[in-house]
Design a protein around this motif. Structure first.
Motif, PDB file in Angstrom:
ATOM      1  N   SER A 166       0.828  -1.200   0.000  1.00 20.97           N
ATOM      2  CA  SER A 166       0.000   0.000   0.000  1.00 20.97           C
ATOM      3  C   SER A 166       0.868   1.259   0.000  1.00 20.97           C
ATOM      4  CB  SER A 166      -0.932   0.000   1.216  1.00 20.97           C
ATOM      5  OG  SER A 166      -0.187  -0.066   2.419  1.00 20.97           O
ATOM      6  N   TRP A 167       2.007   1.220   0.712  1.00 25.62           N
ATOM      7  CA  TRP A 167       2.951   2.338   0.694  1.00 25.62           C
ATOM      8  C   TRP A 167       3.553   2.510  -0.697  1.00 25.62           C
ATOM      9  CZ3 TRP A 167       4.480   5.479   4.881  1.00 25.62           C
ATOM     10  CH2 TRP A 167       3.939   5.132   6.118  1.00 25.62           C
ATOM     11  N   VAL A 168       3.849   1.389  -1.343  1.00 31.73           N
ATOM     12  CA  VAL A 168       4.430   1.442  -2.690  1.00 31.73           C
ATOM     13  C   VAL A 168       3.474   2.116  -3.663  1.00 31.73           C
ATOM     14  CG1 VAL A 168       5.173   0.052  -4.654  1.00 31.73           C
ATOM     15  CG2 VAL A 168       5.913  -0.567  -2.351  1.00 31.73           C
ATOM     16  N   PHE A 169       2.208   1.685  -3.644  1.00 37.08           N
ATOM     17  CA  PHE A 169       1.254   2.256  -4.596  1.00 37.08           C
ATOM     18  C   PHE A 169       0.919   3.703  -4.261  1.00 37.08           C
ATOM     19  CE2 PHE A 169       0.421  -2.089  -6.026  1.00 37.08           C
ATOM     20  CZ  PHE A 169       0.305  -1.861  -7.389  1.00 37.08           C
ATOM     21  N   SER A 170       0.950   4.045  -2.989  1.00 35.31           N
ATOM     22  CA  SER A 170       0.757   5.449  -2.619  1.00 35.31           C
ATOM     23  C   SER A 170       1.851   6.311  -3.231  1.00 35.31           C
ATOM     24  CB  SER A 170       0.751   5.583  -1.097  1.00 35.31           C
ATOM     25  OG  SER A 170       0.670   6.930  -0.714  1.00 35.31           O
ATOM     26  N   SER A 171       3.074   5.841  -3.165  1.00 35.34           N
ATOM     27  CA  SER A 171       4.191   6.592  -3.752  1.00 35.34           C
ATOM     28  C   SER A 171       4.120   6.591  -5.276  1.00 35.34           C
ATOM     29  CB  SER A 171       5.524   5.996  -3.293  1.00 35.34           C
ATOM     30  OG  SER A 171       5.701   4.685  -3.802  1.00 35.34           O
ATOM     31  N   LEU A 172       3.662   5.485  -5.870  1.00 36.84           N
ATOM     32  CA  LEU A 172       3.588   5.410  -7.329  1.00 36.84           C
ATOM     33  C   LEU A 172       2.550   6.387  -7.878  1.00 36.84           C
ATOM     34  CD1 LEU A 172       3.909   1.567  -8.009  1.00 36.84           C
ATOM     35  CD2 LEU A 172       5.671   3.329  -8.123  1.00 36.84           C
ATOM     36  N   HIS A 173       1.422   6.541  -7.151  1.00 37.26           N
ATOM     37  CA  HIS A 173       0.411   7.510  -7.570  1.00 37.26           C
ATOM     38  C   HIS A 173       1.006   8.912  -7.651  1.00 37.26           C
ATOM     39  CE1 HIS A 173      -3.501   5.650  -8.055  1.00 37.26           C
ATOM     40  NE2 HIS A 173      -3.243   4.847  -7.038  1.00 37.26           N
ATOM     41  N   THR A 174       1.785   9.261  -6.636  1.00 34.26           N
ATOM     42  CA  THR A 174       2.389  10.591  -6.613  1.00 34.26           C
ATOM     43  C   THR A 174       3.492  10.714  -7.652  1.00 34.26           C
ATOM     44  OG1 THR A 174       1.957  10.685  -4.228  1.00 34.26           O
ATOM     45  CG2 THR A 174       3.506  12.287  -5.130  1.00 34.26           C
ATOM     46  N   SER A 175       4.304   9.683  -7.781  1.00 36.33           N
ATOM     47  CA  SER A 175       5.469   9.760  -8.661  1.00 36.33           C
ATOM     48  C   SER A 175       5.104   9.749 -10.135  1.00 36.33           C
ATOM     49  CB  SER A 175       6.438   8.606  -8.351  1.00 36.33           C
ATOM     50  OG  SER A 175       5.823   7.352  -8.552  1.00 36.33           O
ATOM     51  N   VAL A 176       3.924   9.247 -10.497  1.00 38.62           N
ATOM     52  CA  VAL A 176       3.501   9.291 -11.898  1.00 38.62           C
ATOM     53  C   VAL A 176       3.466  10.738 -12.383  1.00 38.62           C
ATOM     54  CG1 VAL A 176       1.482   9.044 -13.389  1.00 38.62           C
ATOM     55  CG2 VAL A 176       2.236   7.127 -12.035  1.00 38.62           C
ATOM     56  N   GLY A 177       2.847  11.591 -11.588  1.00 38.68           N
ATOM     57  CA  GLY A 177       2.788  12.999 -11.957  1.00 38.68           C
ATOM     58  C   GLY A 177       4.157  13.638 -12.007  1.00 38.68           C
ATOM     59  N   PHE A 178       5.032  13.260 -11.068  1.00 40.84           N
ATOM     60  CA  PHE A 178       6.370  13.845 -11.035  1.00 40.84           C
ATOM     61  C   PHE A 178       7.226  13.352 -12.200  1.00 40.84           C
ATOM     62  CE2 PHE A 178       5.236  15.020  -6.720  1.00 40.84           C
ATOM     63  CZ  PHE A 178       5.894  16.237  -6.560  1.00 40.84           C
ATOM     64  N   ALA A 179       6.980  12.141 -12.667  1.00 42.55           N
ATOM     65  CA  ALA A 179       7.703  11.656 -13.849  1.00 42.55           C
ATOM     66  C   ALA A 179       7.362  12.515 -15.058  1.00 42.55           C
ATOM     67  CB  ALA A 179       7.349  10.190 -14.108  1.00 42.55           C
ATOM     68  N   VAL A 180       6.081  12.854 -15.194  1.00 43.45           N
ATOM     69  CA  VAL A 180       5.656  13.719 -16.297  1.00 43.45           C
ATOM     70  C   VAL A 180       6.235  15.118 -16.114  1.00 43.45           C
ATOM     71  CG1 VAL A 180       3.680  14.711 -17.507  1.00 43.45           C
ATOM     72  CG2 VAL A 180       3.549  12.376 -16.613  1.00 43.45           C
ATOM     73  N   VAL A 181       6.227  15.610 -14.870  1.00 42.56           N
ATOM     74  CA  VAL A 181       6.798  16.935 -14.590  1.00 42.56           C
ATOM     75  C   VAL A 181       8.266  16.979 -14.996  1.00 42.56           C
ATOM     76  CG1 VAL A 181       7.502  18.497 -12.732  1.00 42.56           C
ATOM     77  CG2 VAL A 181       5.194  17.565 -12.760  1.00 42.56           C
ATOM     78  N   GLY A 182       9.019  15.944 -14.640  1.00 43.53           N
ATOM     79  CA  GLY A 182      10.430  15.900 -15.000  1.00 43.53           C
ATOM     80  C   GLY A 182      10.634  15.938 -16.506  1.00 43.53           C
ATOM     81  N   ALA A 183       9.813  15.162 -17.230  1.00 42.47           N
ATOM     82  CA  ALA A 183       9.925  15.140 -18.691  1.00 42.47           C
ATOM     83  C   ALA A 183       9.586  16.501 -19.288  1.00 42.47           C
ATOM     84  CB  ALA A 183       9.008  14.059 -19.266  1.00 42.47           C
ATOM     85  N   VAL A 184       8.509  17.105 -18.804  1.00 45.24           N
ATOM     86  CA  VAL A 184       8.050  18.376 -19.370  1.00 45.24           C
ATOM     87  C   VAL A 184       9.026  19.507 -19.049  1.00 45.24           C
ATOM     88  CG1 VAL A 184       6.225  20.123 -19.264  1.00 45.24           C
ATOM     89  CG2 VAL A 184       5.630  17.705 -19.412  1.00 45.24           C
ATOM     90  N   VAL A 185       9.538  19.548 -17.812  1.00 50.43           N
ATOM     91  CA  VAL A 185      10.511  20.584 -17.450  1.00 50.43           C
ATOM     92  C   VAL A 185      11.770  20.446 -18.300  1.00 50.43           C
ATOM     93  CG1 VAL A 185      12.059  21.386 -15.617  1.00 50.43           C
ATOM     94  CG2 VAL A 185       9.658  20.914 -15.116  1.00 50.43           C
ATOM     95  N   GLY A 186      12.217  19.211 -18.499  1.00 51.69           N
ATOM     96  CA  GLY A 186      13.383  18.991 -19.352  1.00 51.69           C
ATOM     97  C   GLY A 186      13.131  19.446 -20.781  1.00 51.69           C
ATOM     98  N   GLU A 187      11.942  19.156 -21.306  1.00 51.79           N
ATOM     99  CA  GLU A 187      11.588  19.598 -22.656  1.00 51.79           C
ATOM    100  C   GLU A 187      11.494  21.116 -22.725  1.00 51.79           C
ATOM    101  OE1 GLU A 187       8.842  15.646 -23.589  1.00 51.79           O
ATOM    102  OE2 GLU A 187       7.923  17.588 -23.130  1.00 51.79           O
ATOM    103  N   TYR A 188      10.971  21.712 -21.674  1.00 53.09           N
ATOM    104  CA  TYR A 188      10.816  23.166 -21.637  1.00 53.09           C
ATOM    105  C   TYR A 188      12.173  23.868 -21.695  1.00 53.09           C
ATOM    106  CZ  TYR A 188       9.302  27.759 -19.945  1.00 53.09           C
ATOM    107  OH  TYR A 188       9.077  29.108 -19.811  1.00 53.09           O
ATOM    108  N   LEU A 189      13.172  23.299 -21.024  1.00 51.58           N
ATOM    109  CA  LEU A 189      14.487  23.932 -20.966  1.00 51.58           C
ATOM    110  C   LEU A 189      15.325  23.669 -22.208  1.00 51.58           C
ATOM    111  CD1 LEU A 189      15.385  23.242 -17.228  1.00 51.58           C
ATOM    112  CD2 LEU A 189      14.596  25.378 -18.242  1.00 51.58           C
TER     113      LEU A 189
END
Length: 256
Positions: free
Chosen positions: A180-203
């Motif tokens: 349950s801790w793993v999936f809680s973190s995965l829910h949050t990290s999905v958005g952060f994975a996209v954020v990382g990709a988009v910020v990198g593309e933006y720069l």
């Protein structure tokens, strides 16, 4: 709460936000509509731009680039976070030795790392993946570490009394307890994975949703910026929905 009622309330919130947005940019209710639309765009024009992107097919290539970067960052970061989280939780000495270094690495501003990764890996896909990994890894790592540390000691003691070895303990005690801790973190990290990709593309990039937003911002195309944000939001919600379906399937034994 009834799921249908919950969905209805969520839709009503979205409708209210869109209605306020439309009134603010098309009427004088909140001030000068031309000034407001210059900064916040017209929702109808934003919807039209999004429709044009999908109708022409120009958005699909950019979506694919961002999706590829996000998936790679998510999988590699989550895998590393799970492995090291379990390892550190099971090895207190290792955790104590590396604790200040992990905290220091987590404290590094990711925006500062983006140009460094671009220098190391170039402007291709891997600089965006590396940035996404730094965001995903620590979220998963700390949640998995805490989940393993909070395994019920009576359950652990009974399992050892039954003669379970370390591999059996990992499979039948630690992993189910931390799931349950793993999936809680995965829910949050999905958005952060996209954020990382988009910020990198933006720069620095030649394709992707971040690239579209950066190009629109460069010519003061507020409609294009908001259209990119709308597509990005829908993209993240879709990925999160997929993660929810997987979680319900794997945690069905818990009655979820």
């Amino acid at each position: 709460m009834n799921r249908s009622l919950l969905l209805l309330l969520q839709i009503l919130v979205a409708v209210a936000i869109l209605a306020i947005w439309h009134l603010a940019t098309n009427t004088g209710l909140f001030g000068n509509p031309k000034t407001i639309s210059f900064f916040f765009a017209d929702p109808l024009k934003v919807a039209q731009r999004v429709f044009q992107w999908f109708a022409s097919g120009s958005i699909w290539y950019h979506l694919w680039i961002t999706l590829s970067e996000s998936i790679l960052a998510f999988l590699l970061g989550a895998f590393g976070g799970i492995v090291f989280g379990f390892w550190f939780a099971r090895r207190p000495l290792i955790a104590a030795v590396f604790d200040p270094y992990v905290k220091a690495a987590n404290a590094l501003p990711r925006v500062v790392l983006a140009p460094i990764f671009a220098l190391w890996f170039g402007l291709g896909i891997w600089s965006k993946v590396a940035l996404g990994i730094t965001l995903v890894f620590f979220i998963v790592f700390f949640n998995v570490y805490q989940g393993v540390k909070e395994v019920s000691q009576p359950v652990l003691s009974n399992a050892r009394m039954l003669g379970m070895n370390e591999r059996q303990l990992l499979r039948h005690v630690y992993l189910p307890s931390a799931l349950s801790w793993v999936f809680s973190s995965l829910h949050t990290s999905v958005g952060f994975a996209v954020v990382g990709a988009v910020v990198g593309e933006y720069l620095g990039s030649a394709a992707g949703l971040g690239y579209l937003i950066q190009q629109a911002e460069g010519v003061f195309d507020v409609t294009g910026v908001f259209a990119g944000m709308v597509v990005l939001t829908a993209f993240v919600l879709l990925v999160d929905w997929v993660m929810t379906m997987v979680e319900r399937r794997l945690l069905a034994w818990r009655g979820q």
